[in-house]
Design an enzyme around this catalytic site. Structure first.
Site, PDB file in Angstrom:
ATOM      1  N   CYS A  31      -9.300  -3.723 -10.593  1.00  0.00           N
ATOM      2  CA  CYS A  31      -8.785  -2.581  -9.834  1.00  0.00           C
ATOM      3  C   CYS A  31      -7.440  -2.894  -9.192  1.00  0.00           C
ATOM      4  O   CYS A  31      -6.904  -2.083  -8.450  1.00  0.00           O
ATOM      5  CB  CYS A  31      -9.801  -2.111  -8.794  1.00  0.00           C
ATOM      6  SG  CYS A  31     -10.293  -3.407  -7.662  1.00  0.00           S
ATOM      7  N   ARG A  91     -11.008   3.001  -1.840  1.00  0.00           N
ATOM      8  CA  ARG A  91     -10.544   2.214  -0.677  1.00  0.00           C
ATOM      9  C   ARG A  91     -10.981   2.937   0.600  1.00  0.00           C
ATOM     10  O   ARG A  91     -10.265   3.798   1.099  1.00  0.00           O
ATOM     11  CB  ARG A  91      -9.018   2.098  -0.689  1.00  0.00           C
ATOM     12  CG  ARG A  91      -8.449   1.165  -1.737  1.00  0.00           C
ATOM     13  CD  ARG A  91      -6.928   1.035  -1.561  1.00  0.00           C
ATOM     14  NE  ARG A  91      -6.384  -0.068  -2.300  1.00  0.00           N
ATOM     15  CZ  ARG A  91      -5.872   0.024  -3.531  1.00  0.00           C
ATOM     16  NH1 ARG A  91      -5.826   1.182  -4.135  1.00  0.00           N
ATOM     17  NH2 ARG A  91      -5.393  -1.055  -4.127  1.00  0.00           N
ATOM     18  N   HIS A 110       0.821  -1.211   0.000  1.00  0.00           N
ATOM     19  CA  HIS A 110       0.000   0.000   0.000  1.00  0.00           C
ATOM     20  C   HIS A 110       0.857   1.264   0.000  1.00  0.00           C
ATOM     21  O   HIS A 110       0.439   2.302  -0.510  1.00  0.00           O
ATOM     22  CB  HIS A 110      -1.003  -0.038   1.146  1.00  0.00           C
ATOM     23  CG  HIS A 110      -2.115  -0.984   0.829  1.00  0.00           C
ATOM     24  ND1 HIS A 110      -2.148  -2.261   1.310  1.00  0.00           N
ATOM     25  CD2 HIS A 110      -3.162  -0.857  -0.008  1.00  0.00           C
ATOM     26  CE1 HIS A 110      -3.202  -2.879   0.792  1.00  0.00           C
ATOM     27  NE2 HIS A 110      -3.838  -2.059   0.006  1.00  0.00           N
ATOM     28  N   ASN A 144      -3.744  -7.622  -7.050  1.00  0.00           N
ATOM     29  CA  ASN A 144      -2.687  -7.518  -6.027  1.00  0.00           C
ATOM     30  C   ASN A 144      -2.775  -8.710  -5.077  1.00  0.00           C
ATOM     31  O   ASN A 144      -1.772  -9.338  -4.746  1.00  0.00           O
ATOM     32  CB  ASN A 144      -2.835  -6.232  -5.218  1.00  0.00           C
ATOM     33  CG  ASN A 144      -2.891  -5.000  -6.102  1.00  0.00           C
ATOM     34  OD1 ASN A 144      -2.505  -5.061  -7.250  1.00  0.00           O
ATOM     35  ND2 ASN A 144      -3.384  -3.902  -5.562  1.00  0.00           N
ATOM     36  N   ASP A 145      -3.995  -8.992  -4.653  1.00  0.00           N
ATOM     37  CA  ASP A 145      -4.170 -10.140  -3.769  1.00  0.00           C
ATOM     38  C   ASP A 145      -4.317 -11.440  -4.552  1.00  0.00           C
ATOM     39  O   ASP A 145      -3.809 -12.476  -4.146  1.00  0.00           O
ATOM     40  CB  ASP A 145      -5.391  -9.940  -2.862  1.00  0.00           C
ATOM     41  CG  ASP A 145      -5.049  -9.069  -1.666  1.00  0.00           C
ATOM     42  OD1 ASP A 145      -3.987  -9.295  -1.068  1.00  0.00           O
ATOM     43  OD2 ASP A 145      -5.829  -8.162  -1.333  1.00  0.00           O
ATOM     44  N   ARG A 197       2.826 -10.474  -1.017  1.00  0.00           N
ATOM     45  CA  ARG A 197       3.027  -9.265  -1.827  1.00  0.00           C
ATOM     46  C   ARG A 197       3.933  -8.248  -1.150  1.00  0.00           C
ATOM     47  O   ARG A 197       4.366  -7.287  -1.763  1.00  0.00           O
ATOM     48  CB  ARG A 197       1.671  -8.638  -2.191  1.00  0.00           C
ATOM     49  CG  ARG A 197       0.906  -8.083  -1.021  1.00  0.00           C
ATOM     50  CD  ARG A 197      -0.551  -7.796  -1.382  1.00  0.00           C
ATOM     51  NE  ARG A 197      -0.809  -6.396  -1.655  1.00  0.00           N
ATOM     52  CZ  ARG A 197      -2.032  -5.865  -1.750  1.00  0.00           C
ATOM     53  NH1 ARG A 197      -3.099  -6.642  -1.626  1.00  0.00           N
ATOM     54  NH2 ARG A 197      -2.204  -4.606  -1.978  1.00  0.00           N
ATOM     55  N   GLU A 218     -10.432 -11.653  -5.715  1.00  0.00           N
ATOM     56  CA  GLU A 218      -9.021 -11.589  -5.302  1.00  0.00           C
ATOM     57  C   GLU A 218      -8.587 -12.860  -4.586  1.00  0.00           C
ATOM     58  O   GLU A 218      -7.458 -12.984  -4.144  1.00  0.00           O
ATOM     59  CB  GLU A 218      -8.738 -10.331  -4.479  1.00  0.00           C
ATOM     60  CG  GLU A 218      -9.721 -10.018  -3.397  1.00  0.00           C
ATOM     61  CD  GLU A 218      -9.485  -8.646  -2.750  1.00  0.00           C
ATOM     62  OE1 GLU A 218      -8.452  -8.012  -2.989  1.00  0.00           O
ATOM     63  OE2 GLU A 218     -10.362  -8.235  -1.978  1.00  0.00           O
ATOM     64  N   ARG A 264     -15.744   0.428  -2.133  1.00  0.00           N
ATOM     65  CA  ARG A 264     -15.434  -0.874  -1.526  1.00  0.00           C
ATOM     66  C   ARG A 264     -15.662  -0.777  -0.022  1.00  0.00           C
ATOM     67  O   ARG A 264     -15.194   0.167   0.619  1.00  0.00           O
ATOM     68  CB  ARG A 264     -13.983  -1.252  -1.813  1.00  0.00           C
ATOM     69  CG  ARG A 264     -13.600  -2.548  -1.111  1.00  0.00           C
ATOM     70  CD  ARG A 264     -12.248  -3.030  -1.539  1.00  0.00           C
ATOM     71  NE  ARG A 264     -11.167  -2.304  -0.889  1.00  0.00           N
ATOM     72  CZ  ARG A 264      -9.873  -2.554  -1.103  1.00  0.00           C
ATOM     73  NH1 ARG A 264      -9.522  -3.494  -1.973  1.00  0.00           N
ATOM     74  NH2 ARG A 264      -8.934  -1.881  -0.488  1.00  0.00           N
TER      75      ARG A 264
END
Ligand code: PEP
Ligand code: MG
Length: 582
Positions: A503, A297, A190, A455-456, A466, A432, A333
């Site tokens: 996303c 987010r 992040h 990402n996940d 990650r 994800e 989200r």
């Protein structure tokens, strides 16, 4: 000296390093001699005094920046440093257990913190987080370590840290932070994502940069190549000044693509949206040409606070963004906390595997009062724009049904109170977790859309953390396995006449765009600054060419082959002139 890390966010800056020490405060646990007791107590009193002054000054700043209500948090901090019982407990530990002031303070702070964290009452649990914060401040003053947070910066610096949590990064004063470099982390940490939002260079995974560079050293940060140069000579500085200029003019050149539609040369249009973390990010998203917001987010509203944001606070944040976007879609989200995003005031215990543990929708379903408050705020804001709701970290259909049941309850409650909301609000999930991608054909029947969180998805599919630079070579978002999961999800949604967006950071990677377009992805959502480049790629090819690239990618065996194939094709078509990045 050159340090090679992982590129987190593009850009080049030259400036002074600032070592941000947030972790690893070393406390000497050896007992002290009786003759040292008075000296330690004096040190403690002095540190409390300094802390008192600092808190008053932070309170003043908070008052100007965020208003009286939020500034009140610091009144609680003042009360703690003034609390005679707290002081007495630390002095007792110094006298009776012969602990240094720092060790005694740590002991008492932990005891208080644990006691408050276990309380049922939410307000009291919040006080536990306050005590930890104050304890940390006093401890730093005792040990001569700069206070946590970088808000006290007064000149431009490049932050060097072991790691930066989302709470650290949101405290950055963008006026002074020109970039940052960390020992750990990767491209989808992040910290990297926020750097891209702030449009400052970031290099991560530098292993031991904090011990190789001192505050005040002149350094060059090259976020494009993932490099840090320390103490560069005049020649190198001149070279990088040129590169920096070239980077900025390329950015300006690219910006014109932002305002053009994302339509292929043979007329297929896709949607290009922005990922945002705070209402103010919407300005940049629109400047860069976003067609909407594909991921808001919301957890950043919950971070960096000592308590949960109220329903009204949330409602105003969502309403602000919805109004600014008008008819353009806004995908909100629901809370995705856990993993690397901690909320100290929730009193969550430490976990062995935070990314696979108590996270996101799992917390929301377990703590419906928090979930309901957020859903209610989103629904109330939904009449001001084109809002959609998205649940994160869905592993299977049962979670979707449970979340939808809570949503139905909240809707009914609003109806009962005569509160207006968009009755047709669309609801989607993030793909994800591999199990969700594999069962996408079932899940899609319960929702209106998917958004793929690569990402996940990549970390769970390939079992590669990650955040861990040691295994970052295995972090391959275009791995054939990930690609197949993406394909499966898109096809399932199309079969039911619904749409799939993405996303995760992959959506903004030029080399991935043609493959994703060819797989039929409907919406690409990314850091705002990536939008012009992605639009340029889409506008430079035909949908047929993209399909060919996707077909070729699907027949390949490795991530490297897929990247090379995409790079060769895009070069041949004149879309890119370098190897691109991924
Ligand atoms: C993702 O996992 O791809 C995603 C967009 O969510 P986050 O990065 O916030 O985990
Ligand atoms: Mg995610």
């Amino acid at each position: 000296m050159l340090f090679q890390g992982i590129s987190g966010s593009g850009g080049i800056e030259i400036g002074q390093a600032y070592i941000y020490q947030d972790h690893d405060i070393h406390i000497d646990k050896r007992t002290i001699s009786p003759g040292d007791i008075d000296g330690e107590i004096d040190k403690l009193r002095q540190a409390l005094c300094v802390s008192h002054r600092q808190i008053q000054s932070v309170r003043e700043k908070a008052l100007q920046k965020v208003g009286e209500d939020n500034a009140k948090i610091f009144d609680a901090h003042v009360m703690i440093v003034e609390d005679p019982a707290f002081l007495e407990n630390v002095i007792t530990a110094i006298k009776e257990e012969k602990l240094s002031a720092a060790a005694a303070l740590e002991r008492v702070t932990n005891q208080y913190g644990a006691m408050f964290a276990e309380m049922d009452d939410e307000y009291m649990r919040e006080r536990g987080a306050d005590i930890k914060d104050v304890g940390d401040r006093v401890l730093r003053n005792l040990l001569g370590i700069p206070p946590r947070g970088v808000e006290q910066l007064t000149e431009e610096v490049i932050i060097i840290a072991h790691d930066l949590t989302p709470s650290d990064t949101i405290s950055f004063d963008a006026r002074y932070v020109k970039g940052f470099a960390t020992n750990i982390g990767g491209r989808t940490s992040h910290a990297a994502i926020i750097a891209r939002t702030l449009e400052i260079p970031a290099v991560l995974g530098l292993k031991e940069i904090t011990s190789r560079i001192k505050s005040g050293d002149v350094i060059i940060i090259d976020g494009n190549a993932g490099k840090i140069h320390s103490c560069p000579d005049a020649e190198l500085i001149a070279k990088y000044q040129q590169k920096r200029k070239a980077f900025f003019s390329e950015q300006i050149d690219l910006k014109r693509f932002g305002q053009l539609p994302a339509v292929t040369m043979d007329g297929k249009t896709v949607e290009i949206s922005a990922n945002i973390g705070a209402p103010q990010d919407i300005e940049m998203a629109l400047i860069y040409g976003a067609d909407g917001v594909g991921l808001y987010r919301t957890e950043f509203l919950f971070l960096g606070k000592c308590r949960l944001p109220s329903e009204d606070e949330q409602y105003y944040a969502y309403k602000t963004v919805a109004e600014k976007l008008g008819k353009k879609p806004l995908i909100i989200r629901t809370l995705d906390i856990g993993g690397d995003k901690e909320l100290s005031y929730l009193g969550l215990s430490e976990e062995m595997n935070p990314f696979m543990g108590y996270r996101a929708i799992r917390i929301c379903l377990d703590k419906p009062e928090i979930f309901k408050m957020q859903l209610s705020a989103i629904l109330r804001a939904s009449i001001y724009g084109n809002i959609m709701i998205m649940y994160p970290m869905i592993s299977g259909i049962s979670e979707v049904k449970k979340a939808n049941a809570v949503l139905a309850e909240v809707k009914q409650d609003l109806r009962d109170h005569g509160t207006l909301f968009d009755e047709d609000i669309k609801v989607g999930i993030m793909i994800e977790i591999p199990s969700a991608a594999i069962t996408a054909d079932k899940i899609i029947q319960e929702v209106d859309f998917f958004s793929i969180g690569t990402n996940d998805l990549c970390q769970y599919t390939l079992a590669v953390d990650r955040m861990n630079e040691k295994v970052s070579y295995l972090y391959q978002p275009l791995h054939p396995a990930v690609l197949r999961l993406i394909k499966n999800s898109i096809e399932a949604s199309h079969k039911y006449g619904k749409f799939t967006g993405m996303c995760g950071e992959l959506a903004g990677e030029p080399l991935a765009v043609s493959v994703l377009l060819g797989l039929g992805l409907d919406e690409f959502s990314m850091s705002a600054s990536s939008i012009p480049r992605v639009k340029k790629v889409i506008r430079s090819i035909t949908y047929n060419q993209a399909r060919e690239i996707a077909d070729m990618a699907l027949s390949m065996e490795t991530h490297e082959e897929i990247i090379n194939c995409s790079a060769v094709m895009l070069k041949k078509l004149g879309v890119i002139d370098t190897g691109g990045e991924l």
